[in-house]
Design an enzyme around this catalytic site. Structure first.
Site, PDB file in Angstrom:
ATOM      1  N   GLU A 103       0.858  -1.187   0.000  1.00  0.00           N
ATOM      2  CA  GLU A 103       0.000   0.000   0.000  1.00  0.00           C
ATOM      3  C   GLU A 103       0.890   1.231   0.000  1.00  0.00           C
ATOM      4  OE1 GLU A 103      -3.899  -0.305   2.258  1.00  0.00           O
ATOM      5  OE2 GLU A 103      -2.726  -1.785   3.314  1.00  0.00           O
ATOM      6  N   HIS A 219      -9.091   9.161   4.310  1.00  0.00           N
ATOM      7  CA  HIS A 219      -8.766   8.181   3.278  1.00  0.00           C
ATOM      8  C   HIS A 219      -9.175   8.769   1.933  1.00  0.00           C
ATOM      9  CE1 HIS A 219      -8.363   4.491   1.058  1.00  0.00           C
ATOM     10  NE2 HIS A 219      -7.831   3.923   2.116  1.00  0.00           N
ATOM     11  N   ARG A 265      -0.777   8.914   2.096  1.00  0.00           N
ATOM     12  CA  ARG A 265      -2.228   9.022   2.066  1.00  0.00           C
ATOM     13  C   ARG A 265      -2.728  10.468   2.099  1.00  0.00           C
ATOM     14  NH1 ARG A 265      -5.305   4.547   5.679  1.00  0.00           N
ATOM     15  NH2 ARG A 265      -4.711   3.097   4.046  1.00  0.00           N
ATOM     16  N   HIS A 329     -11.059   8.797   8.369  1.00  0.00           N
ATOM     17  CA  HIS A 329     -10.775   7.363   8.427  1.00  0.00           C
ATOM     18  C   HIS A 329     -10.103   6.922   9.716  1.00  0.00           C
ATOM     19  CE1 HIS A 329     -10.088   3.468   6.683  1.00  0.00           C
ATOM     20  NE2 HIS A 329      -8.777   3.574   6.770  1.00  0.00           N
ATOM     21  N   ARG A 364      -0.469   8.068   9.723  1.00  0.00           N
ATOM     22  CA  ARG A 364      -0.250   6.632   9.907  1.00  0.00           C
ATOM     23  C   ARG A 364       0.154   5.957   8.601  1.00  0.00           C
ATOM     24  NH1 ARG A 364      -4.502   2.115   9.478  1.00  0.00           N
ATOM     25  NH2 ARG A 364      -5.461   3.696   8.190  1.00  0.00           N
TER      26      ARG A 364
END
Ligand SMILES: Cc1cc2nc3c(=O)[nH]c(=O)nc-3n(C[C@H](O)[C@H](O)[C@H](O)COP(=O)(O)OP(=O)(O)OC[C@H]3O[C@@H](n4cnc5c(N)ncnc54)[C@H](O)[C@@H]3O)c2cc1C
Length: 520
Positions: A103, A219, A265, A329, A364
């Site tokens: 990811e 997200h 992200r 998120h 994160r």
């Protein structure tokens, strides 16, 4: 408090030392953990692999990761995951070898997954089975923790309310808050309805410090269809090759980051917002996730849950452009703890998304949170067992409760909706001082409205949630106003640069009046 990955892992550990009561607001499986799709990041290939996982975690956190916490996470992670596999968790394999995906911001493929895109459900199932097999663990489902009991400055139990509005209290030698995040503070979220930040609010009410509350991860790719919930479209889709396109068909990430769709992200989320939201209200343009070019993978097999959810709206990953938008998120901040889950209040521990060890810094790394729950849930449980000596005197006692009326509950719902819209508008992806202050004024109106409806003696789940959301929203707004720089998930358009000279520090609420900044 809580039966997600952190609560269940904590309970399994605690069962070695005494009797454990696990309280959860709905059924055991209703948690953020249950909905986790992409997987769990873990370095199973030895020291170099662990060092690389640490490097990626630190880099994603944009200067603010607590290195000691990250070292614990990546070093203890492999043991916790191997133990989970030994307890019966089935991760996807090919010819007996564990499959791994990638990811955003991971430099190698290290993410284990289960049933394609149902990793959280499998972790939840296997931990729950382990916990249910223990004689020492009892479960209290459909029960809300509405308050913490205190005795001489220590937390000594909880107040509970079940779905028949029966209230009672339970004494405890220690309490672990593993009540997850607070996505419900925003109108657009991937989180289920239980994620209202109750644990964080209760801890703050008991005097515990909160940290890094300005860092909420949005997200980039939640499904965006009128009337449909903001269903998460996992980053693993981009890991398997999905592109992001704007309404002109352009692969716009080329303009934003060299890592394109696998950029951190927050970068992807802001890029999607800039492409999609337009300059004026109502000037909204669609943004799409595109997998039509991906060959050699059966996407329905690899992502069965996502494929089934999309099919409900007539969409197919192989055939269609999928409309997406960012959604709230994951909360990087939370109840400040040390590496063993200790909060600043004696007898009160926290782990998982409700806690803040500083392990995620300002952002994160994808798929690090399930691992966080396993590692820090187990550590907090050990510390609880070591730190509390005397058994509780009483076990349980009933209490009188006064329910709010149905009409009052409906009004509370209206205020909650106002709060959620306010937070999305004023404390969402792109922030500035004027807007954050407007948000604070709107929030104050919601808070006053809720407290006008409710009498001090009223107890109900919805009232508890409304109060929790107000407290969490206020903590986010205060911390976001105080951090006059942009870092990780916190972007201030009036201070667009990172300012290491003043802000290479964690924000703390509850130590002194207002927000303070500390290095740890
Ligand atoms: C859609 C989605 C996909 C995700 N995908 C991934 C992924 O692929 N990989 C990854 O690492 N992370 C992922 N995450 C994040 C991850 O799932 C969570 O951060 C993590 O599971 C949190 O675990 P937890 O144990 O701290 O809390 P949770 O799993 O949220 O559990 C919280 C528990 O607390 C209970 N609770 C809350 N309030 C009360 C109350 N007042 N009284 C009693 N009980 C209460 C809830 O009922 C629940 O049982 C995802 C999250 C979402 C929403």
């Amino acid at each position: 408090m809580g039966a997600g990955v952190a609560g269940l892992r904590g309970a399994v550990e605690l069962a070695r030392y005494g009797t454990v009561l696990v309280v959860t607001k709905e059924a055991l499986a209703e948690s953020n953990t249950h909905y986790a799709q992409g997987g769990i990041a873990v370095a199973l290939e030895g020291r170099e692999d662990v060092a690389l996982h640490l490097k990626d975690t630190v880099a994603a956190g944009d200067g603010l990761v607590c290195r000691r916490a990250a070292e614990v996470l990546v070093a203890e992670g492999p043991q916790r995951v191997e133990e989970l596999i030994a307890w019966g968790a089935h991760f996807d394999r090919e010819s007996g070898r564990l499959l791994r995906t990638r990811e955003a911001a991971h430099s190698v493929q290290r993410i284990l997954h289960a049933d394609g895109d149902a990793t959280g459900a499998e972790i939840s199932r296997s931990l729950a089975a382990m916990a249910r097999a223990s004689q020492a663990i009892r479960f209290c489902e459909w029960t809300t923790v509405t308050g913490l009991l205190e005795q001489e400055g220590c937390v000594a139990g909880v107040r509970l309310l079940d779905r028949d509005q029966r209230a009672w209290s339970v004494d405890a030698r220690a309490v672990l808050i593993a009540a997850g995040g607070a996505g419900q503070v925003f109108s657009d979220t991937t989180n289920p309805a239980v994620a209202t930040g109750d644990g964080i609010a209760l801890a703050a009410e008991a005097g515990a410090e909160l940290a890094d509350m300005e860092f909420y991860q949005f997200h980039p790719t939640a499904l965006f269809l009128p009337g449909a919930p903001r269903f998460l479209l996992s980053e693993a889709l981009r890991g398997e090759g999905a592109y992001l396109r704007n309404d002109r068909g352009e692969r716009f990430m080329e303009r934003h980051h060299p890592a394109l769709e696998l950029a951190p992200r927050d970068v992807v989320a802001r890029a999607v917002a800039r492409e999609g939201f337009g300059k004026a209200a109502g000037d909204e343009r669609p943004v799409y996730l595109d997998m039509r070019h991906v060959r050699g993978i059966d996407l329905h097999k690899r992502f069965p849950g996502i494929s089934a959810a999309l099919a409900r709206y007539g969409l197919d990953l192989h055939r269609d452009l999928i409309p997406v938008r960012p959604a709230a998120h994951y909360l990087m901040g939370g109840i400040r703890t040390d590496l063993d889950g200790r909060t600043s209040v004696s007898g009160l521990f926290a782990a998982g998304e409700a806690a803040c060890t500083g392990v995620h810094g300002a952002n994160r790394l994808a798929s690090n949170s399930l691992l966080e729950g396993l590692v820090f849930g187990a550590r907090a449980a050990k510390a609880m067992a070591e730190s509390v000596a005397a058994p509780a005197n009483r076990e349980a006692s009933t209490e009188d409760s006064t329910d709010t009326s149905r009409q009052e509950e409906e009004l509370i719902d209206v205020f909650i909706w106002e709060l959620q819209k306010t937070m999305w508008k004023h404390a969402g992806l792109l922030r500035d001082e004027t807007s954050l202050r407007e948000g604070s004024a709107e929030l104050a109106k919601c808070e006053t409205g809720i407290e006008r409806i409710a009498q001090p003696e009223n107890t109900s789940r919805r009232l508890r949630e409304a109060r929790s959301l107000c407290r969490v929203a206020s903590a986010i707004l205060q911390s976001a106003i105080a951090r006059t720089e942009s870092r990780g998930a916190h972007f201030r358009s009036d201070y667009p640069r990172r300012d290491d000279e003043h802000f290479l520090k964690h924000s703390v609420l509850g130590r002194e009046p207002g927000v303070t900044f500390e290095q740890w």
